[in-house]
Design an enzyme around this catalytic site. Structure first.
Site, PDB file in Angstrom:
ATOM      1  N   GLU A 113     -45.343  -3.624  23.771  1.00 37.08           N
ATOM      2  CA  GLU A 113     -44.645  -4.643  22.989  1.00 37.08           C
ATOM      3  C   GLU A 113     -45.271  -6.016  23.196  1.00 37.08           C
ATOM      4  OE1 GLU A 113     -40.332  -6.163  21.509  1.00 37.08           O
ATOM      5  OE2 GLU A 113     -40.438  -4.433  22.852  1.00 37.08           O
ATOM      6  N   SER A 114     -45.708  -6.308  24.410  1.00 36.68           N
ATOM      7  CA  SER A 114     -46.368  -7.585  24.671  1.00 36.68           C
ATOM      8  C   SER A 114     -47.623  -7.717  23.816  1.00 36.68           C
ATOM      9  CB  SER A 114     -46.720  -7.713  26.158  1.00 36.68           C
ATOM     10  OG  SER A 114     -45.554  -7.698  26.950  1.00 36.68           O
TER      11      SER A 114
END
Length: 143
Positions: free
Chosen positions: A65-66
């Site tokens: 997700e980062s």
């Protein structure tokens, strides 16, 4: 194995200036390369494991997700904000030591949605997890 030669592109400078956020920093995630077309980051296994010593599945997702959200925000540009609306992960191998490397590439870059795939591999280049994230692009609130 994925190259971890440091990138010196403007995208990497943008990502480092913006930061990844407190959670990613606590997990030891570090940028290696960053552009709209390809983003790479590493994360240590140590400190991010389950009680039995395997890299926690949620840690793979945080790395994915980062990478995916930051790549979507770079693509969205000034005055826009990309926010995650869907994420899924398939774990196919367990990392138990060293570092893992996430490589993020776009599947779809549209006006209102982006979709990225993040392949996370161990130090031997074996894929451990495949993450797909969809981000919605919207105007920055208050602009």
């Amino acid at each position: 194995m994925t190259s971890t030669t440091p990138d010196t592109s403007p995208g990497l400078d943008w990502a480092k200036e913006r930061g990844m956020g407190a959670l990613a920093e606590k997990m030891g995630i570090e940028w290696v390369e960053f552009s709209v077309e390809r983003s790479v980051a590493t994360m240590p296994v140590e400190g991010n494991t389950q009680p039995v010593g395997l890299l926690h599945g949620g840690a793979y997702v945080v790395l994915g997700e980062s990478l995916g959200s930051m790549a979507a925000n770079l693509y969205a540009g000034s005055g826009k904000l990309a926010v995650g609306i869907d994420i899924n992960a398939t774990h196919t191998r367990s990392a138990t030591s060293g570092i893992v490397t996430g490589v993020c590439t776009p599947i779809h870059l549209g006006r209102s949605l982006t979709v990225h795939e993040i392949a996370v591999s161990d130090e031997q280049g074996r894929r451990c997890s495949t993450i797909r994230i969809t981000n919605m692009i919207k105007d920055v609130p208050g602009r």
